[in-house]
Design a protein around this motif. Structure first.
Motif, short mmCIF file in Angstrom:
data_model
loop_
_atom_site.label_atom_id
_atom_site.label_comp_id
_atom_site.label_asym_id
_atom_site.label_seq_id
_atom_site.Cartn_x
_atom_site.Cartn_y
_atom_site.Cartn_z
N GLN A 113 -8.37 -17.61 39.77
CA GLN A 113 -9.05 -18.19 40.92
C GLN A 113 -8.63 -19.63 40.89
O GLN A 113 -9.34 -20.53 41.77
N HIS A 114 -8.01 -20.18 40.11
CA HIS A 114 -7.26 -21.43 40.09
C HIS A 114 -6.03 -21.84 40.98
O HIS A 114 -5.76 -22.78 41.23
N ALA A 154 -16.24 -27.68 51.87
CA ALA A 154 -15.16 -27.64 51.08
C ALA A 154 -15.31 -26.99 49.74
O ALA A 154 -14.69 -26.12 49.23
N ALA A 155 -16.65 -26.91 49.19
CA ALA A 155 -17.05 -26.34 48.18
C ALA A 155 -17.10 -24.68 48.42
O ALA A 155 -16.76 -23.78 47.86
N ARG A 156 -17.37 -24.46 49.74
CA ARG A 156 -17.23 -22.95 50.22
C ARG A 156 -16.18 -22.26 50.56
O ARG A 156 -15.67 -21.38 50.23
N HIS A 157 -15.13 -23.31 50.95
CA HIS A 157 -13.99 -22.84 51.54
C HIS A 157 -12.79 -23.56 50.55
O HIS A 157 -12.51 -24.58 50.81
N GLU A 158 -12.41 -22.85 49.49
CA GLU A 158 -11.43 -23.50 48.44
C GLU A 158 -10.11 -23.95 49.10
O GLU A 158 -9.45 -24.97 48.72
N ILE A 159 -9.57 -23.36 50.39
CA ILE A 159 -8.51 -23.91 51.00
C ILE A 159 -8.50 -25.40 51.69
O ILE A 159 -7.65 -26.08 51.57
N LEU A 160 -9.77 -25.85 51.53
CA LEU A 160 -10.17 -27.28 52.14
C LEU A 160 -9.89 -28.15 50.70
O LEU A 160 -9.86 -29.40 51.00
N LEU A 177 6.35 -21.65 45.42
CA LEU A 177 5.31 -22.79 45.91
C LEU A 177 3.88 -22.29 45.63
O LEU A 177 3.87 -21.05 46.25
N GLU A 178 3.05 -22.88 45.20
CA GLU A 178 1.79 -22.53 44.68
C GLU A 178 0.70 -23.30 45.19
O GLU A 178 0.93 -24.55 45.47
N GLN A 179 -0.39 -22.73 45.45
CA GLN A 179 -1.68 -23.28 46.03
C GLN A 179 -2.27 -23.62 44.59
O GLN A 179 -2.64 -22.72 43.97
N VAL A 180 -2.93 -24.69 44.58
CA VAL A 180 -3.52 -25.09 43.00
C VAL A 180 -5.11 -25.54 43.87
O VAL A 180 -5.05 -26.49 44.72
N ILE A 181 -6.08 -24.60 43.41
CA ILE A 181 -7.30 -25.12 43.95
C ILE A 181 -8.01 -25.77 42.94
O ILE A 181 -8.15 -25.77 41.96
N GLN A 182 -8.48 -27.05 43.49
CA GLN A 182 -9.11 -28.09 42.89
C GLN A 182 -10.63 -27.76 42.70
O GLN A 182 -10.99 -27.03 44.01
N PRO A 183 -11.30 -28.34 41.65
CA PRO A 183 -12.91 -28.32 41.64
C PRO A 183 -13.26 -28.99 42.89
O PRO A 183 -12.97 -29.86 43.51
N PRO A 184 -14.65 -28.57 43.22
CA PRO A 184 -15.38 -29.30 44.44
C PRO A 184 -15.70 -30.74 44.18
O PRO A 184 -15.88 -31.16 43.04
N PRO A 239 -0.60 -39.70 57.03
CA PRO A 239 0.07 -38.69 56.36
C PRO A 239 -0.94 -37.97 55.32
O PRO A 239 -1.46 -38.79 54.79
N PHE A 240 -0.91 -36.80 54.98
CA PHE A 240 -1.42 -36.32 53.71
C PHE A 240 -0.44 -36.17 52.62
O PHE A 240 0.75 -35.84 52.94
N ASP A 241 -0.76 -36.29 51.56
CA ASP A 241 0.11 -36.28 50.34
C ASP A 241 -0.12 -34.79 49.86
O ASP A 241 -1.25 -34.46 49.08
N LEU A 242 0.50 -34.10 50.29
CA LEU A 242 0.15 -32.43 50.22
C LEU A 242 0.04 -31.81 48.76
O LEU A 242 -0.43 -30.93 48.40
N ALA A 243 0.70 -32.81 47.57
CA ALA A 243 0.74 -32.61 46.49
C ALA A 243 -0.47 -33.19 45.49
O ALA A 243 -0.86 -32.87 44.54
N ARG A 244 -1.19 -34.01 46.16
CA ARG A 244 -2.39 -34.52 45.69
C ARG A 244 -3.77 -34.54 46.61
O ARG A 244 -4.72 -34.76 46.09
#
Length: 474
Positions: free
Chosen positions: A54-55, A104-110, A121-128, A161-166
């Motif tokens: 889940q992470h 953002a807590a409900r939708h992890e993609i946010l 390439l991986e998605q890294v899910i951050q804590p709320p 811009p977004f920093d997509l890694a951070r």
């Protein structure tokens, strides 16, 4: 102008308050907001399973292609997804911040960042954590110039811009024009949102704002899966029999496809800017009605009829009989994805065959057959095929640079208590493609639209294209 935004020193306090808000919910309400599994769902009833980790999750093929474009164009903002509106009435900033945080807590993609690990390439899910939200006030500025100043601030925000890694892939800006007059801008990234996500985002945000105001739990449907589950499922389909069959079809269909060679007003720059503008034209009511009748008589949708008209004009402009166009779709074929925010949209590539000087009726038949075949083989993400067929890192979207779509204006907007919500028009000033053709259905008429790259085309050229489409329809 005064700015009120959480500084670095308040981050820990905001995080603590968000954790307290989540803990204050009942276990049932907390599960409804954040659980990746539908409450009471019977085992095996979901076609897309919940992943074990889940992470982390693999990126989808669509996300991978955008990531490659991002690497080729650092600071790229053409894939930002901004939404803006103006509200009149009492607006509670603290409740809005709380609603964003719970969204953002409900939708992890946010709250997902991206990490390249070798070729994966991986998605890294951050804590709320609290969603970045800036509050600006221009209430003291002269009223005559307030709206123009708000436009400037919104333009600057959507181009940051977004920093997509951070960075989390959601942020907001609230501009106060008066005590009961605010402009709200919500910016996400296409890696985390698409057009069909608007309905879910607005509904959830409004419900969570009402929860913050009233203290009553938001009545939101549980999420069967999270976006990361969909991504893992998509990757797991790579070697399925259906995908292999469809992949072979697309290799044969597009392996020798040539992009359209459109004459441009300016030489193509070495590095594209993605700067864009739009032009529009409305077909006269009588002509629009007749065109609808032609589509009905030939047993095609109005969408395919307008597409055929554009393809005919492009064939005349380029002298090419093989017209390659991209056509987007919502891509939410699975019930589990209906309640998700995320980039689930798909793109089909259509090769319209204009060989042999066909009549328009004959061309409509060809377009219908091509579309049905493409729809039959949709299991392969376009981006998977694009990455395979495009050698090296793409500097632009491969396979096509002309998009065709039907415009469906977002009819929903969030509800913030008793405030009145209305649109706030802002020109985005960019486009992802050389040309994006579109249309919308209006009472008694049809609207035609073209988004175009300003470093390639001048407005009179685009206006002539629109005139030629109308002349062809007539």
């Amino acid at each position: 102008m005064t700015e009120q935004s959480p500084g670095e020193g308040r981050a820990a306090e905001l995080r603590r308050r968000l954790e307290e808000r989540l803990r204050s919910l009942s276990p049932e309400d907390r599960a409804r907001l954040t659980s990746p599994v539908a409450a009471g769902a019977a085992p095996g009833t979901t076609g897309i399973p919940v992943r074990a980790d889940q992470h982390r999750a693999p990126a989808t093929f669509a996300q991978e292609l955008i990531w490659q474009l991002h690497l080729a164009h650092p600071g790229l903002t053409a894939y930002h997804v901004p939404r803006f509106f103006r509200i009149a009435g009492r607006f509670d900033r603290a409740a809005f911040q709380q609603a964003l945080d719970l969204l953002a807590a409900r939708h992890e993609i946010l709250r997902t960042t991206f990490q390249q690990r070798g070729e994966l390439l991986e998605q890294v899910i951050q804590p709320p954590t609290p969603v970045p939200c800036r509050f600006l006030s221009i209430a003291d500025a002269p009223i005559a110039g307030q709206e123009a100043r708000a436009q400037e601030l919104v333009q600057a925000e959507i181009r940051r811009p977004f920093d997509l890694a951070r960075d989390p892939l959601l942020r907001a800006l609230v501009i106060e024009l008066g005590a009961e007059d605010h402009v709200i801008t919500i910016v996400s990234h296409h890696l985390a949102s698409d057009g069909a996500s608007a309905r879910v985002l607005f509904r959830d945000l409004g419900a969570l704002y009402e929860q913050a105001i009233s203290g009553r739990a938001a009545d939101l449907p549980p999420l069967p899966i999270q976006f990361g589950d969909y991504a893992a499922w998509e990757r797991a389909q790579i070697n399925s029999a259906k995908v292999n069959t469809d992949l072979a079809y697309w290799r044969g269909q597009l392996g020798d496809a040539a992009p359209l060679d459109l004459a441009t007003d300016h030489a193509r720059p070495t590095t594209q800017s993605f700067d864009g503008n739009s032009r529009h034209r409305v077909l006269p009511a009588e002509l629009a009605d007749r065109f609808r009748q032609v589509a009905q008589e030939e047993r095609v949708t109005l969408f395919l009829a307008v597409l055929a008209a554009w393809a005919t004009v492009l064939a005349r402009y380029t002298g090419q009989h093989d017209v390659v166009l991209g056509v987007p779709s919502a891509g939410r074929a699975h019930a589990e994805t209906e309640e998700l925010i995320g980039y689930l949209g798909k793109t089909m590539v259509l090769r319209v065959d204009c060989e042999g000087d066909p009549t328009f009726a004959e061309l409509l038949g060809r377009v219908r057959q091509t579309f049905l075949e493409a729809d039959e083989h949709q299991s392969v993400p376009f981006e998977q095929l694009a990455i395979e067929l495009q050698k090296g890192r793409p500097s632009h979207t491969p396979l096509f640079q002309v998009l065709f779509s039907q415009y469906n204006p977002e009819s929903t907007a969030p509800t913030f208590g008793t405030t009145a919500v209305r649109g706030f028009g802002v020109k985005r000033g960019w486009t992802k493609f050389d040309l994006s053709f579109g249309f919308d259905i209006r009472p008694g008429s049809i609207g035609l639209h073209v988004d175009y790259r300003t470093d390639l085309f001048d407005p009179p050229t685009i206006d002539r294209m629109l005139e030629h489409v109308e002349a062809l329809v007539a």
